[in-house]
Design a protein around this motif. Sequence first.
Motif, PDB file in Angstrom:
ATOM      1  N   THR A  37       6.274 -16.998  -1.392  1.00 47.83           N
ATOM      2  CA  THR A  37       5.490 -15.992  -2.109  1.00 47.83           C
ATOM      3  C   THR A  37       6.306 -15.322  -3.216  1.00 47.83           C
ATOM      4  OG1 THR A  37       6.096 -14.210  -0.579  1.00 47.83           O
ATOM      5  CG2 THR A  37       4.159 -15.550  -0.025  1.00 47.83           C
ATOM      6  N   VAL A  38       7.471 -15.830  -3.476  1.00 44.61           N
ATOM      7  CA  VAL A  38       8.360 -15.369  -4.543  1.00 44.61           C
ATOM      8  C   VAL A  38       8.487 -16.506  -5.541  1.00 44.61           C
ATOM      9  CG1 VAL A  38      10.722 -14.620  -5.062  1.00 44.61           C
ATOM     10  CG2 VAL A  38       9.598 -13.834  -2.954  1.00 44.61           C
ATOM     11  N   PRO A  39       8.402 -16.234  -6.851  1.00 44.25           N
ATOM     12  CA  PRO A  39       8.339 -14.901  -7.451  1.00 44.25           C
ATOM     13  C   PRO A  39       6.940 -14.303  -7.413  1.00 44.25           C
ATOM     14  CG  PRO A  39       8.229 -16.541  -9.183  1.00 44.25           C
ATOM     15  CD  PRO A  39       8.452 -17.292  -7.893  1.00 44.25           C
ATOM     16  N   SER A  40       6.919 -12.990  -7.542  1.00 44.86           N
ATOM     17  CA  SER A  40       5.683 -12.257  -7.774  1.00 44.86           C
ATOM     18  C   SER A  40       5.614 -11.883  -9.249  1.00 44.86           C
ATOM     19  CB  SER A  40       5.670 -11.005  -6.885  1.00 44.86           C
ATOM     20  OG  SER A  40       4.525 -10.217  -7.131  1.00 44.86           O
ATOM     21  N   TRP A  41       4.521 -11.252  -9.630  1.00 46.01           N
ATOM     22  CA  TRP A  41       4.365 -10.738 -10.990  1.00 46.01           C
ATOM     23  C   TRP A  41       4.367  -9.219 -10.940  1.00 46.01           C
ATOM     24  CZ3 TRP A  41       4.746 -13.700 -15.195  1.00 46.01           C
ATOM     25  CH2 TRP A  41       4.537 -15.082 -15.055  1.00 46.01           C
ATOM     26  N   LEU A  42       5.065  -8.597 -11.864  1.00 50.36           N
ATOM     27  CA  LEU A  42       5.153  -7.139 -11.855  1.00 50.36           C
ATOM     28  C   LEU A  42       3.779  -6.495 -12.048  1.00 50.36           C
ATOM     29  CD1 LEU A  42       7.111  -4.840 -11.468  1.00 50.36           C
ATOM     30  CD2 LEU A  42       7.506  -4.828 -13.938  1.00 50.36           C
ATOM     31  N   GLY A  43       2.928  -7.125 -12.843  1.00 49.89           N
ATOM     32  CA  GLY A  43       1.581  -6.589 -13.015  1.00 49.89           C
ATOM     33  C   GLY A  43       0.825  -6.527 -11.702  1.00 49.89           C
ATOM     34  N   VAL A  44       1.012  -7.527 -10.859  1.00 47.10           N
ATOM     35  CA  VAL A  44       0.389  -7.533  -9.529  1.00 47.10           C
ATOM     36  C   VAL A  44       0.986  -6.432  -8.659  1.00 47.10           C
ATOM     37  CG1 VAL A  44       0.114  -8.884  -7.412  1.00 47.10           C
ATOM     38  CG2 VAL A  44      -0.178  -9.980  -9.643  1.00 47.10           C
ATOM     39  N   GLU A  45       2.291  -6.277  -8.712  1.00 48.84           N
ATOM     40  CA  GLU A  45       2.941  -5.243  -7.913  1.00 48.84           C
ATOM     41  C   GLU A  45       2.433  -3.848  -8.274  1.00 48.84           C
ATOM     42  OE1 GLU A  45       4.814  -5.973  -5.341  1.00 48.84           O
ATOM     43  OE2 GLU A  45       4.572  -8.090  -5.868  1.00 48.84           O
ATOM     44  N   LYS A  46       2.217  -3.606  -9.545  1.00 49.77           N
ATOM     45  CA  LYS A  46       1.771  -2.279  -9.969  1.00 49.77           C
ATOM     46  C   LYS A  46       0.418  -1.908  -9.377  1.00 49.77           C
ATOM     47  CE  LYS A  46       4.276  -2.549 -14.379  1.00 49.77           C
ATOM     48  NZ  LYS A  46       4.157  -2.583 -15.859  1.00 49.77           N
ATOM     49  N   HIS A  47      -0.406  -2.914  -9.064  1.00 49.47           N
ATOM     50  CA  HIS A  47      -1.742  -2.652  -8.545  1.00 49.47           C
ATOM     51  C   HIS A  47      -1.820  -2.727  -7.022  1.00 49.47           C
ATOM     52  CE1 HIS A  47      -2.912  -3.575 -12.757  1.00 49.47           C
ATOM     53  NE2 HIS A  47      -3.839  -2.672 -12.505  1.00 49.47           N
ATOM     54  N   THR A  48      -0.817  -3.309  -6.362  1.00 45.73           N
ATOM     55  CA  THR A  48      -0.954  -3.582  -4.928  1.00 45.73           C
ATOM     56  C   THR A  48       0.206  -3.104  -4.071  1.00 45.73           C
ATOM     57  OG1 THR A  48       0.035  -5.789  -5.187  1.00 45.73           O
ATOM     58  CG2 THR A  48      -2.371  -5.632  -5.393  1.00 45.73           C
ATOM     59  N   ASN A  49       1.326  -2.767  -4.652  1.00 41.06           N
ATOM     60  CA  ASN A  49       2.519  -2.395  -3.894  1.00 41.06           C
ATOM     61  C   ASN A  49       2.566  -0.878  -3.743  1.00 41.06           C
ATOM     62  OD1 ASN A  49       5.150  -1.812  -3.012  1.00 41.06           O
ATOM     63  ND2 ASN A  49       6.024  -3.551  -4.112  1.00 41.06           N
ATOM     64  N   PRO A  50       2.421  -0.348  -2.524  1.00 40.46           N
ATOM     65  CA  PRO A  50       2.388   1.106  -2.368  1.00 40.46           C
ATOM     66  C   PRO A  50       3.663   1.791  -2.827  1.00 40.46           C
ATOM     67  CG  PRO A  50       2.599   0.024  -0.232  1.00 40.46           C
ATOM     68  CD  PRO A  50       2.286  -1.050  -1.231  1.00 40.46           C
ATOM     69  N   PHE A  51       4.776   1.069  -2.829  1.00 41.34           N
ATOM     70  CA  PHE A  51       6.044   1.676  -3.225  1.00 41.34           C
ATOM     71  C   PHE A  51       6.215   1.757  -4.742  1.00 41.34           C
ATOM     72  CE2 PHE A  51       6.633   0.177   1.108  1.00 41.34           C
ATOM     73  CZ  PHE A  51       7.079   1.340   1.709  1.00 41.34           C
ATOM     74  N   LEU A  52       5.216   1.288  -5.483  1.00 33.94           N
ATOM     75  CA  LEU A  52       5.137   1.548  -6.924  1.00 33.94           C
ATOM     76  C   LEU A  52       3.952   2.445  -7.256  1.00 33.94           C
ATOM     77  CD1 LEU A  52       5.920  -1.939  -8.542  1.00 33.94           C
ATOM     78  CD2 LEU A  52       7.484  -0.041  -8.075  1.00 33.94           C
ATOM     79  N   ARG A  53       3.277   2.981  -6.235  1.00 36.08           N
ATOM     80  CA  ARG A  53       2.030   3.727  -6.440  1.00 36.08           C
ATOM     81  C   ARG A  53       2.094   5.122  -5.811  1.00 36.08           C
ATOM     82  NH1 ARG A  53      -2.633   1.262  -7.398  1.00 36.08           N
ATOM     83  NH2 ARG A  53      -3.704   2.046  -5.530  1.00 36.08           N
ATOM     84  N   TRP A  54       3.309   5.667  -5.746  1.00 41.00           N
ATOM     85  CA  TRP A  54       3.513   6.971  -5.114  1.00 41.00           C
ATOM     86  C   TRP A  54       2.808   8.115  -5.836  1.00 41.00           C
ATOM     87  CZ3 TRP A  54       7.491   4.024  -7.246  1.00 41.00           C
ATOM     88  CH2 TRP A  54       7.891   4.404  -8.532  1.00 41.00           C
ATOM     89  N   ASP A  55       2.398   7.871  -7.085  1.00 39.48           N
ATOM     90  CA  ASP A  55       1.710   8.923  -7.843  1.00 39.48           C
ATOM     91  C   ASP A  55       0.194   8.798  -7.782  1.00 39.48           C
ATOM     92  OD1 ASP A  55       1.679   6.574  -9.304  1.00 39.48           O
ATOM     93  OD2 ASP A  55       2.686   7.412 -11.067  1.00 39.48           O
ATOM     94  N   GLN A  56      -0.322   7.897  -6.949  1.00 36.70           N
ATOM     95  CA  GLN A  56      -1.766   7.744  -6.798  1.00 36.70           C
ATOM     96  C   GLN A  56      -2.303   8.769  -5.798  1.00 36.70           C
ATOM     97  OE1 GLN A  56      -3.848   5.464  -8.478  1.00 36.70           O
ATOM     98  NE2 GLN A  56      -1.967   5.329  -9.687  1.00 36.70           N
ATOM     99  N   PRO A  57      -3.325   9.557  -6.183  1.00 35.69           N
ATOM    100  CA  PRO A  57      -3.860  10.579  -5.269  1.00 35.69           C
ATOM    101  C   PRO A  57      -4.300  10.017  -3.922  1.00 35.69           C
ATOM    102  CG  PRO A  57      -4.687  10.932  -7.490  1.00 35.69           C
ATOM    103  CD  PRO A  57      -3.954   9.620  -7.514  1.00 35.69           C
TER     104      PRO A  57
END
Length: 273
Positions: free
Chosen positions: A228-248
């Motif tokens: 499952t590697v590599p991933s795409w950063l665009g995908v991570e931004k929408h699905t990875n909670p550790f990049l979404r700490w500012d989401q209400p």
Amino acid sequence: MEVYLLPALSDNYFFLLHDSKDNIAAVVDPAEAEPLLRRLAELGAELVAIFNTHHHSDHIGGNRELIQRFPNVRVYGGAEDRGRIPGQQVFLQEGDKVTFSNRTGEVFFVPGHTRAHIAYYFPPKGDRKTGGDTYETITGGDTCSTGELFCGDTLFAGGCGRLFEGTPTQMVNSLSKLRALPDNTRVWCAHEYTLKNLQFALTVDSSNPDLQARYREIETARRRGEATVPSWLGVEKHTNPFLRWDQPSLQAAVKANDPIQTFARLRGMKDQF
């Protein structure tokens, strides 16, 4: 610059960079030497560089043997890791550059998993940095359409590394640097943790349709034995909670009021998952 994914140990990946024109190679985080030596023999390539992200044994385990086999190889790592990476000759800091083949990589200082962790980002050849965290595309000439991010154990597909030597604040700052890179960046992370990471993500972000779809895709891929590697950063931004700490919605899910607290509670929950 071609990138080859090499499985190692129980769930590690490391990465061979190959310049087919000059038939030279570099490696990122060689967990062990043998898989790399086999691939180098197949390619007939000479190893000229070892790019380490941090000092953990599953990222430097092959260094000594590789140095013995290729005495002219140059070993790179973070300046804060001095004395912890075998054979290290180059001590890198935030903003330093490394070059391999016809690509120039930027070094990011990303403490959190360890106090000295760095990442290497090779932007698309058609991009240039314009200041701050902004990149623009240059048209014409010799271009490569994807960026390559070698992030060790800072960012994973669907997750992030444990905090062994750093703090939540450091890790949020580190992940913020990586999150600011373009969506068309391939994320070459060092472990096959994706399915478990997404299982956790669904416990805190279950109404996210992108995450739901991604989980189904990853579940199918793993059943087939696919990496499952590599991933795409665009995908991570929408699905990875550790990049979404500012989401209400995520802040509400963990009963937190700010990004640092949200991240800290997410990381604590994942540690117990």
